[in-house]
Write a protein that holds these residues in place. Structure first.
Motif, PDB file in Angstrom:
ATOM      1  N   GLU A 262      39.167  41.637  38.838  1.00 16.88           N
ATOM      2  CA  GLU A 262      40.079  42.698  38.441  1.00 16.88           C
ATOM      3  C   GLU A 262      41.471  42.185  38.103  1.00 16.88           C
ATOM      4  O   GLU A 262      42.120  42.643  37.190  1.00 16.88           O
ATOM      5  CB  GLU A 262      40.160  43.752  39.540  1.00 16.88           C
ATOM      6  N   ASP A 263      41.969  41.277  38.888  1.00 15.05           N
ATOM      7  CA  ASP A 263      43.323  40.792  38.664  1.00 15.05           C
ATOM      8  C   ASP A 263      43.296  39.285  38.548  1.00 15.05           C
ATOM      9  O   ASP A 263      43.010  38.591  39.515  1.00 15.05           O
ATOM     10  CB  ASP A 263      44.213  41.221  39.834  1.00 15.05           C
ATOM     11  N   ASP A 264      43.551  38.783  37.353  1.00 10.94           N
ATOM     12  CA  ASP A 264      43.462  37.327  37.182  1.00 10.94           C
ATOM     13  C   ASP A 264      44.836  36.673  37.166  1.00 10.94           C
ATOM     14  O   ASP A 264      44.958  35.507  36.857  1.00 10.94           O
ATOM     15  CB  ASP A 264      42.672  36.988  35.911  1.00 10.94           C
ATOM     16  N   TYR A 265      45.884  37.442  37.473  1.00 13.08           N
ATOM     17  CA  TYR A 265      47.210  36.837  37.425  1.00 13.08           C
ATOM     18  C   TYR A 265      47.813  36.639  38.817  1.00 13.08           C
ATOM     19  O   TYR A 265      48.250  35.538  39.146  1.00 13.08           O
ATOM     20  CB  TYR A 265      48.145  37.693  36.570  1.00 13.08           C
ATOM     21  N   THR A 266      47.798  37.690  39.630  1.00 13.36           N
ATOM     22  CA  THR A 266      48.504  37.627  40.909  1.00 13.36           C
ATOM     23  C   THR A 266      48.089  36.452  41.804  1.00 13.36           C
ATOM     24  O   THR A 266      48.960  35.745  42.298  1.00 13.36           O
ATOM     25  CB  THR A 266      48.348  38.949  41.684  1.00 13.36           C
TER      26      THR A 266
ATOM     27  N   HIS B  69      48.814  44.091  42.546  1.00 16.81           N
ATOM     28  CA  HIS B  69      47.794  43.936  41.503  1.00 16.81           C
ATOM     29  C   HIS B  69      48.549  43.926  40.187  1.00 16.81           C
ATOM     30  O   HIS B  69      48.955  44.972  39.684  1.00 16.81           O
ATOM     31  CB  HIS B  69      46.822  45.113  41.576  1.00 16.81           C
ATOM     32  N   PHE B  70      48.779  42.722  39.652  1.00 17.44           N
ATOM     33  CA  PHE B  70      49.723  42.576  38.556  1.00 17.44           C
ATOM     34  C   PHE B  70      49.291  43.306  37.288  1.00 17.44           C
ATOM     35  O   PHE B  70      50.072  44.020  36.672  1.00 17.44           O
ATOM     36  CB  PHE B  70      49.929  41.089  38.251  1.00 17.44           C
ATOM     37  N   THR B  71      48.044  43.142  36.890  1.00 16.73           N
ATOM     38  CA  THR B  71      47.632  43.721  35.609  1.00 16.73           C
ATOM     39  C   THR B  71      47.637  45.249  35.635  1.00 16.73           C
ATOM     40  O   THR B  71      47.883  45.884  34.629  1.00 16.73           O
ATOM     41  CB  THR B  71      46.246  43.221  35.174  1.00 16.73           C
TER      42      THR B  71
ATOM     43  N   LEU C 149      59.524  41.849  55.188  1.00 16.21           N
ATOM     44  CA  LEU C 149      60.773  41.256  55.664  1.00 16.21           C
ATOM     45  C   LEU C 149      61.917  42.260  55.561  1.00 16.21           C
ATOM     46  O   LEU C 149      62.942  42.120  56.206  1.00 16.21           O
ATOM     47  CB  LEU C 149      61.124  40.013  54.843  1.00 16.21           C
TER      48      LEU C 149
ATOM     49  N   LYS D 168      56.481  32.706  54.717  1.00 15.31           N
ATOM     50  CA  LYS D 168      57.679  32.990  55.517  1.00 15.31           C
ATOM     51  C   LYS D 168      57.276  33.875  56.665  1.00 15.31           C
ATOM     52  O   LYS D 168      56.460  34.771  56.499  1.00 15.31           O
ATOM     53  CB  LYS D 168      58.712  33.712  54.668  1.00 15.31           C
ATOM     54  N   LYS D 169      57.887  33.616  57.799  1.00 11.66           N
ATOM     55  CA  LYS D 169      57.615  34.516  58.919  1.00 11.66           C
ATOM     56  C   LYS D 169      58.872  35.319  59.188  1.00 11.66           C
ATOM     57  O   LYS D 169      59.968  34.780  59.203  1.00 11.66           O
ATOM     58  CB  LYS D 169      57.214  33.719  60.155  1.00 11.66           C
ATOM     59  N   PRO D 170      58.736  36.608  59.403  1.00 15.08           N
ATOM     60  CA  PRO D 170      59.902  37.466  59.590  1.00 15.08           C
ATOM     61  C   PRO D 170      60.824  36.977  60.699  1.00 15.08           C
ATOM     62  O   PRO D 170      62.037  37.067  60.578  1.00 15.08           O
ATOM     63  CB  PRO D 170      59.297  38.821  59.954  1.00 15.08           C
TER      64      PRO D 170
ATOM     65  N   VAL E  67      31.756  40.422  41.783  1.00 18.42           N
ATOM     66  CA  VAL E  67      32.197  41.538  40.946  1.00 18.42           C
ATOM     67  C   VAL E  67      32.540  42.736  41.820  1.00 18.42           C
ATOM     68  O   VAL E  67      33.591  43.353  41.695  1.00 18.42           O
ATOM     69  CB  VAL E  67      31.104  41.937  39.930  1.00 18.42           C
TER      70      VAL E  67
ATOM     71  N   PHE F  64      53.755  30.558  46.397  1.00 22.46           N
ATOM     72  CA  PHE F  64      54.884  31.010  47.219  1.00 22.46           C
ATOM     73  C   PHE F  64      54.867  30.325  48.575  1.00 22.46           C
ATOM     74  O   PHE F  64      53.818  30.062  49.142  1.00 22.46           O
ATOM     75  CB  PHE F  64      54.822  32.526  47.434  1.00 22.46           C
ATOM     76  N   GLU F  65      56.095  30.091  49.078  1.00 22.66           N
ATOM     77  CA  GLU F  65      56.200  29.559  50.436  1.00 22.66           C
ATOM     78  C   GLU F  65      55.850  30.668  51.424  1.00 22.66           C
ATOM     79  O   GLU F  65      56.195  31.817  51.215  1.00 22.66           O
ATOM     80  CB  GLU F  65      57.645  29.109  50.709  1.00 22.66           C
TER      81      GLU F  65
ATOM     82  N   VAL G 255      49.851  33.130  41.066  1.00 24.04           N
ATOM     83  CA  VAL G 255      51.238  32.907  41.470  1.00 24.04           C
ATOM     84  C   VAL G 255      51.393  32.999  42.974  1.00 24.04           C
ATOM     85  O   VAL G 255      52.232  32.332  43.559  1.00 24.04           O
ATOM     86  CB  VAL G 255      52.230  33.893  40.795  1.00 24.04           C
ATOM     87  N   ARG G 256      50.558  33.810  43.594  1.00 17.23           N
ATOM     88  CA  ARG G 256      50.689  34.021  45.037  1.00 17.23           C
ATOM     89  C   ARG G 256      50.546  32.702  45.800  1.00 17.23           C
ATOM     90  O   ARG G 256      51.268  32.435  46.746  1.00 17.23           O
ATOM     91  CB  ARG G 256      49.637  35.014  45.507  1.00 17.23           C
TER      92      ARG G 256
END
Lengths: 53, 794
Positions: A32-36, B118-120, B107, A46-48, A26, A43-44, A39-40
Motif C-alpha cells: 500500500e505504501d512504498d514511500y514511508t 501513510h505517505f501516499t 515527543l 529517539k526516546k522521550p 498483500v 531516522f534516528e 524514509v522511516r
C-alpha cells in the motif's frame, strides 16, 4: 522416471508456499505504501526521556 | 522588485521579518511552530529537508464539533478506556520531514502512544490515551504545527480496500499460469509421448487442478459480466471473451479427461492472466487525488445550535426546521435560513462564482453554501438540509448517470465481432459437414477458441492507460481511461470565467493617484498585513516592501468596509470602499480600494480581473476545431475585454447561476454536441457533471475540487488544445491496435477453419498477438508524446 511424481509434488508445494507468502503480504498491506518505510528506516531513534528535563 | 528573505519554516517570502534564534520567519504562526519543535528537541525536522514547514492556519472554532462525543465517535477506528485509534487525513503531508515529525508526535504530547504515516494516502494512523489528550486536543496540536486534518465521513474512506482482493487474484492467476506452462513443457518439446503414460496423465491432472482457481476466481467475473450483458442486450467485449473462455475450458477438460491428450489449458491461463494485467493497467489511478467529492465534502460536519439559551454542537443531519443556529466568521451556511441577528456579509463564490461578498439585511434569506465573513450570526433554519436550494441542484439527474466501465468504440466493435464469429462458425460447420462430419465439432470449437479477442481486449487499457500516464506527467489527471475517448469527440468547449480563465485570488492591481512615498508604501503594507482579506493581501503583495514591525498604535478592521489604522507618529489611515472614505465620485462598477491619509484621499488601488497568461493564444488555437463558450456568474463588466479575446461566433453569457450553466450544457447536448466543461468551483459542479467531459482547474491539485472527469493544474491550462490533440492521436493508435489484433485473429481462423489448430499453435499465437499489440500501443503513444515534447507542445 517415477521420481518425477515426487519432484513435481515438491516443486508445486514449494511454489504454493511462496504463493501463500505473497497473499499474506498483500493482505497485510505491504504494497500500500512504498514511500514511508524507505524514509522511516533512516531516522534516528529517539526516546522521550532523553530530551525532557 | 526586491528579493525578500525566505522563511526558515515554510520557505515563503517574508514580508515581515520576525527574528528568532538567528532565524527569520514570515509570521508568528511559523515562529510558534519552530518554538514548539525546538522546545521538544525536534529540531531535526529542519535538517532532513530544507524549509519543510507549512503555515499553520487559524483554527478558531473549526473543530468545535469534535466536542460532541457522538460525532467524534464516528472517526475512531477503535476505542477503549485507555486507548483510541484514529486515522486522520492530513493533506499537508509532502516530504520526508513531515513523516519524521508526525511519527515523533509522542515527543510533543505524552498522551500520544504511537503514530504512523501513510505517505501516499496522506494519512496518519494515531493511537492515543483518551485520559491524557482528547481527539479535539490532538486535532488542535496537529493544527498548531501546521498539519490541519480534514475530517471526512467514514464510508467515503473505506472504498480503497477492494484493491487487495484484485492483487490476490492476479497473484494466484500468475502462479497457476506459470506452473501450467511448466507442466506443459513436455508438450512444447514434443517429448510427452516419450515419458510414461502414467506421468503424463499425472501432469495433466495437476494442470486441471491448477486451472480450477483461475476458473473460479477471475474467469468467473468475465463470464458473469458477459452473461449480464447478453441479458440486457448490450453486447460488450466480455461476450466474445466469455464464449472463448468457456469453449477453451470445456474442450481442454474433454481432451484431458476423456481423450487423455494435451490440452489448451496453458492458453486458457495465459489468456486470463493477460486480461488481468490489462485490467490492472486500466485501474491505475492517482491515489492521492479525489474525483468524487460532492457538496457534502464542502459542508461542515456539525453546527452550533442555540437551544434553551444554551449552545450545543449537533450533527448537520440533525438540523430541524425552526432551529436557531450560530454561524461564526468563516463558517459555511449549511441550510437555507433567515438572518435574525448580526451583520451578515456573505461570500457566495462557492455557489455563484461571484467574487464579491454581499451584505445581507436582517430578515433576509441566506442560502446554503454561502460563507460568512465577519461577526457571529444568529439564523433561523427554514428547511432541512436535504431540501435546500443547493442540495436540490445536486439531486439533479446529472448526478445519477452511471458509467458503463467500457469503451464505446470497443463495445461497438465487440458487437460486430461477436456476430462475425458466430457467422463464420456456422458457415464453416456447413462446409465441414459436407466434407468430414467427424471433424465438424472440432473445427467449430477451434474457431470459437481462436477468435477469442484477447489482444482486442488488451488494446484499450494499454493504449488509454499509457496516454493517461503521459497526461499525468504534464499535470492533467484523468479519473479513468475512458475519458480520453470522450475527449477525442468533443465539438464544444465551455469555460467558466472566474477562477478558470481569470485568477481566483490575484488581481491586476494599479494605483491611481499621486505616487506614494516609500514610507507611505511601508505603512500601507503594514496595515494590510494585519488583515486577512483577499484585497488586503493582494495590495501587500503588490507593494512588495519589507515591513518594519510594530509602529501601529491602533488598528480596526470593519468587515465589508475597510480598515482603520493609526500609527505612533500620528498618521491615521483609512483603507476601504468609496463609501467608507466618503468618496462621492462614481466608481464605474470597478473594484477599488481607496487610501485616505489624515482625511485626505491619496488615491485608490484599482483591481482589474486578470486573465491567465496565454489565454488568448489558447482560444485562438481552440477555435479551429471547437466552438467556444464562456459562462460567468459575474456581471457584464468584462464583456468588451472578453470579446477581444474570443474568436467570432463564440458565446459569452453573464449572470449565470449554477442551474443555468447546467441547462446551457444540456441544451448543447440536445443539439448533439459533445461538450467539454472547464470549471473550478462548486458552482460549476452541476455543469461539470452534465458535460461529456468535465475538467476542474485547480491551483493545488490536492485541494478540494468538485466531482469531475479530470483535474488540470492551473499553470497548464494553456496546454489544453494540445491535450485534446493528443487524445485524438490516441484514438488513431487504438484503431491501429484493433486492426493488428484482428489480423492475428484472421491468421488463427485460417488454422481453425482448415482444421489444423493444435494446442501448440494456440499456445504460440496467443501470447505473440497479445504482447505485440500491447507493445505496439505503448510504443506509438510514447512516440506521439515525445514528438509533442520535442515540438514544445507538452
Amino acid at each position: 522416471m517415477e521420481i518425477l511424481f515426487v519432484l513435481i509434488g515438491i516443486s508445486i508445494s514449494m511454489a504454493i508456499v511462496f504463493l501463500a507468502l505473497f497473499i499474506w503480504s498483500v493482505k497485510s498491506g505491504q504494497y500500500e505504501d512504498d514511500y514511508t518505510p524507505s524514509v522511516r528506516m533512516l531516522f534516528e531513534d529517539k526516546k522521550p526521556k532523553e530530551i525532557k528535563k | 522588485m526586491k528579493k525578500l528573505k525566505p522563511c526558515y519554516h515554510c520557505g515563503d517570502d517574508c514580508h515581515v521579518e520576525i527574528q528568532h534564534d538567528e532565524k527569520v520567519f514570515c509570521c508568528n504562526g511559523c515562529k510558534m511552530v519552530f518554538e514548539i519543535l525546538s522546545e521538544n528537541g525536534l529540531n531535526e525536522y529542519y535538517s532532513i529537508e530544507q524549509k519543510p514547514g507549512t503555515k499553520p492556519t487559524e483554527a478558531g472554532n473549526k473543530y468545535q464539533f469534535l466536542e460532541n462525543e457522538e460525532i467524534a465517535e464516528e472517526f475512531y477506528d477503535f476505542k477503549s478506556e485507555t486507548q483510541c485509534h484514529v486515522t486522520l487525513f492530513l493533506p499537508q503531508i509532502h516530504c520526508s520531514s513531515c513523516v519524521w515529525l508526525l511519527e515523533n508526535l509522542n515527543l510533543l504530547n505524552e498522551g500520544i502512544l504511537k503514530s504512523e504515516v501513510h505517505f501516499t494516502k496522506k494519512e496518519a494512523f494515531i493511537s492515543f490515551d483518551p485520559n491524557k489528550i482528547s481527539l479535539l486536543g490532538l486535532t488542535h496540536l496537529l493544527d498548531k504545527i501546521g498539519y490541519a486534518p480534514t475530517f471526512e465521513k467514514k464510508e467515503k474512506r473505506s472504498k480503497k480496500k477492494l484493491n487487495n482482493s484484485f492483487f490476490v487474484k492476479l497473484g494466484v492467476t500468475g502462479f497457476c499460469f506459470g506452473n501450467i506452462m511448466l507442466l506443459s513443457f513436455p508438450e512444447y518439446l514434443g517429448i510427452s509421448k516419450d515419458v510414461s503414460e502414467n506421468i503424463s496423465f499425472f501432469m495433466q491432472l495437476i494442470i486441471v487442478a491448477l486451472s480450477l482457481p483461475i476458473l473460479f476466481l477471475p474467469a468467473w467475473d468475465y463470464i458473469k459480466s458477459g452473461y449480464k450483458s447478453i441479458k440486457t442486450g448490450h453486447i460488450n467485449i466480455d461476450v466474445p471473451v466469455s464464449i472463448g473462455i468457456i469453449t477453451l475450458y470445456c474442450k481442454s477438460l474433454y481432451d484431458i479427461l476423456v481423450e487423455g491428450n494435451a490440452s489448451y489449458m496453458d492458453s486458457f491461463a495465459a489468456f486470463i492472466f493477460f486480461l488481468l494485467i490489462g485490467k490492472w493497467f486500466q485501474n491505475k489511478t492517482y491515489n492521492a487525488l479525489s474525483f468524487e467529492r460532492d457538496y457534502t465534502s464542502y459542508f461542515p460536519i456539525a453546527v452550533s445550535r442555540l437551544k434553551d439559551e444554551k449552545e450545543e454542537v449537533i450533527k448537520i443531519n440533525n438540523i430541524e426546521k425552526g432551529d436557531i443556529l450560530i454561524i461564526r466568521n468563516g463558517d459555511i451556511i449549511p441550510v437555507d435560513c433567515n438572518l435574525l441577528k448580526g451583520n451578515a456579509n456573505i461570500d457566495y463564490s462557492f455557489v455563484t462564482g461571484e467574487s464579491m461578498a454581499q451584505p445581507i439585511k436582517k430578515g433576509e434569506k441566506l442560502y446554503a453554501g454561502g460563507k460568512q465573513l465577519g461577526t457571529n450570526l444568529k439564523v433561523l433554519v427554514l428547511e432541512k438540509v436535504n431540501q435546500s436550494y443547493l442540495t436540490h441542484l445536486w439531486n439533479q439527474s446529472a448526478f445519477e448517470q452511471e458509467e458503463s466501465g467500457y469503451s464505446k468504440l470497443n463495445t461497438r466493435l465487440s458487437k460486430y465481432f461477436t456476430w462475425a464469429v458466430i457467422a463464420i462458425s456456422i458457415i464453416a460447420a456447413i462446409i465441414w459437414i459436407n466434407i468430414d462430419i467427424s471433424k465438424t465439432v472440432n473445427v467449430v470449437v477451434s474457431i470459437l477458441i481462436v477468435a477469442c479477442p484477447c489482444a482486442l481486449a488488451l488494446a484499450v487499457p494499454f493504449t488509454f492507460g499509457s496516454a493517461l500516464r503521459y497526461f499525468g506527467k504534464t499535470g492533467f489527471y484523468l479519473r479513468n481511461i475512458f475519458t480520453i475517448e470522450d475527449m477525442s469527440q468533443l465539438t464544444d468547449v465551455v469555460f467558466d470565467k472566474t477562477g478558470t480563465i481569470t485568477y481566483a485570488n490575484s488581481s491586476d492591481i494599479e494605483f491611481i493617484g499621486e505616487e506614494l512615498s516609500e514610507t507611505e508604501k511601508k505603512e500601507i503594507a503594514e496595515l494590510t498585513n494585519n488583515s486577512t482579506h483577499i484585497l488586503s493581501r493582494s495590495i501587500r503583495d503588490y507593494l512588495s516592501v519589507l515591513i518594519s514591525e510594530k509602529t501601529i498604535s491602533d488598528f480596526e478592521e470593519l468587515v465589508g468596509k475597510g480598515i482603520i489604522g493609526n500609527f505612533e507618529n500620528g498618521k491615521s489611515y483609512k483603507l476601504g470602499s468609496a463609501n467608507f472614505v466618503n468618496e462621492k465620485k462614481d466608481t464605474h462598477g470597478e473594484t477599488r480600494v481607496y487610501i485616505q491619509l489624515n482625511e485626505e484621499i491619496l488615491g485608490y488601488f484599482l483591481f482589474k480581473n486578470l486573465y491567465r497568461n496565454g489565454v488568448p493564444e489558447m482560444m485562438n488555437s481552440l477555435k479551429e476545431n471547437y466552438r467556444l463558450h464562456i459562462l460567468s456568474g459575474d456581471n457584464e463588466l468584462e464583456r468588451e475585454n472578453l470579446k477581444k479575446m474570443l474568436p467570432e461566433g463564440s458565446s459569452i453569457l453573464f449572470n449565470q447561476k449554477p442551474i443555468d450553466k447546467l441547462n446551457y450544457i444540456q441544451n448543447l447536448q440536445n443539439d448533439n454536441k459533445k461538450v467539454l466543461m472547464m470549471g473550478d468551483g462548486l458552482n460549476d459542479a452541476g455543469a461539470l457533471k452534465q458535460s461529456n467531459v468535465g475538467v476542474v482547474l485547480s491551483e493545488n491539485i490536492y485541494n478540494f475540487s468538485p466531482a469531475s472527469d479530470g483535474i488540470l493544474t492551473a499553470e497548464n491550462l494553456t496546454l489544453l488544445p494540445n491535450f485534446l490533440k493528443f487524445s485524438t492521436k490516441t484514438i488513431i493508435v487504438l484503431k491501429w491496435c484493433f486492426a493488428f489484433s484482428i489480423l492475428y485473429n484472421t491468421i488463427g481462423l485460417g488454422f481453425a477453419i482448415t482444421g489444423n489448430l493444435t494446442p501448440l499453435i494456440a499456445a504460440i499465437l496467443m501470447p505473440i498477438s497479445s504482447i505485440s499489440v500491447v507493445a505496439l500501443s505503448v510504443f506509438l503513444i510514447q512516440f506521439h508524446y515525445y514528438r509533442m515534447v520535442i515540438n514544445k507542445k507538452l
